[in-house]
Design a protein around this motif. Structure first.
Motif, PDB file in Angstrom:
ATOM      1  N   PRO A  52       8.817  -4.426  -3.788  1.00 52.18           N
ATOM      2  CA  PRO A  52       8.834  -3.028  -3.349  1.00 52.18           C
ATOM      3  C   PRO A  52       9.720  -2.880  -2.103  1.00 52.18           C
ATOM      4  N   PRO A  53      10.255  -1.678  -1.903  1.00 45.16           N
ATOM      5  CA  PRO A  53      11.059  -1.452  -0.701  1.00 45.16           C
ATOM      6  C   PRO A  53      10.255  -1.756   0.562  1.00 45.16           C
TER       7      PRO A  53
ATOM      8  N   TRP B  95       9.700   0.959  -8.482  1.00 49.98           N
ATOM      9  CA  TRP B  95       8.734   1.262  -7.422  1.00 49.98           C
ATOM     10  C   TRP B  95       8.827   2.741  -7.081  1.00 49.98           C
ATOM     11  N   LEU B  96       7.666   3.350  -6.843  1.00 51.48           N
ATOM     12  CA  LEU B  96       7.638   4.728  -6.397  1.00 51.48           C
ATOM     13  C   LEU B  96       6.600   4.864  -5.295  1.00 51.48           C
ATOM     14  N   PRO B  97       6.768   5.850  -4.428  1.00 49.07           N
ATOM     15  CA  PRO B  97       5.807   6.008  -3.331  1.00 49.07           C
ATOM     16  C   PRO B  97       4.375   6.164  -3.863  1.00 49.07           C
ATOM     17  N   ALA B  98       3.439   5.507  -3.213  1.00 51.07           N
ATOM     18  CA  ALA B  98       2.031   5.609  -3.602  1.00 51.07           C
ATOM     19  C   ALA B  98       1.634   7.076  -3.643  1.00 51.07           C
ATOM     20  N   GLY B  99       0.930   7.462  -4.690  1.00 54.30           N
ATOM     21  CA  GLY B  99       0.498   8.843  -4.856  1.00 54.30           C
ATOM     22  C   GLY B  99       1.443   9.675  -5.703  1.00 54.30           C
TER      23      GLY B  99
ATOM     24  N   PRO C  91       0.817  -1.212   0.000  1.00 57.63           N
ATOM     25  CA  PRO C  91       0.000   0.000   0.000  1.00 57.63           C
ATOM     26  C   PRO C  91       0.856   1.270   0.000  1.00 57.63           C
ATOM     27  N   HIS C  92       2.154   1.119   0.252  1.00 59.95           N
ATOM     28  CA  HIS C  92       3.041   2.274   0.330  1.00 59.95           C
ATOM     29  C   HIS C  92       3.769   2.560  -0.978  1.00 59.95           C
TER      30      HIS C  92
END
Length: 152
Positions: free
Chosen positions: A148-149, A111-115, A3-4
């Protein structure tokens, strides 16, 4: 699925002719349908597009025949299902009709931060990173994926 973090993907392709060339008609006729399928697919979040609703006019490289596709998905599984099933898979199987073979990476995932949304410049950097360093946590492929991280 984290979710992150969300999964960004860029893929590029060099067309054999300009988009308005009759030899590209079969591909052009599929664009709206394939974009609609992506937009409706489970896990789809966002895609780069111009006012026309696709990214065929967006230039990331000096060569006007190189097209970009940039999107964000909730997970690697969601993107994999879209890419390798149904109508999109049929288009992938036909790519030799419309696109030149490439020796450098044509796809990068990260991967990138959600949002957060990726930029075309960031996408170009990820392709270059993959070309020089191979698959890493910060730029990878379907064949060499990374998780993801870890969340903080």
């Amino acid at each position: 699925m984290s979710p992150h973090f969300h999964l960004a993907q860029v893929n590029i392709a060099k067309t054999k002719a300009p988009m308005n060339d009759p030899s590209m008609q079969g591909y052009v006729e599929q664009i709206t349908h394939l974009n609609h399928l992506a937009d409706q697919s489970p896990g789809f979040i966002w895609r780069l597009q111009s006012d026309e609703g696709d990214a065929t006019a967006i230039r990331l490289f000096d060569d006007p025949l190189i097209m970009i596709n940039l999107s964000v998905w909730t997970s690697l599984d969601a993107l994999t299902k879209y890419v390798y099933q149904g109508d999109h898979l049929q288009a992938v199987k036909q790519r030799k009709q419309w696109f030149e073979p490439q020796t450098s990476p044509r796809l990068a995932l990260w991967w990138l931060p959600a949002g957060e949304l990726p930029t075309p410049g960031q996408a170009k950097d990820k392709l270059m990173q993959l070309a020089t360093q191979g698959a890493t946590q910060t730029a990878f492929t379907f064949a060499h994926p990374f998780q993801p991280p870890a969340s903080c």
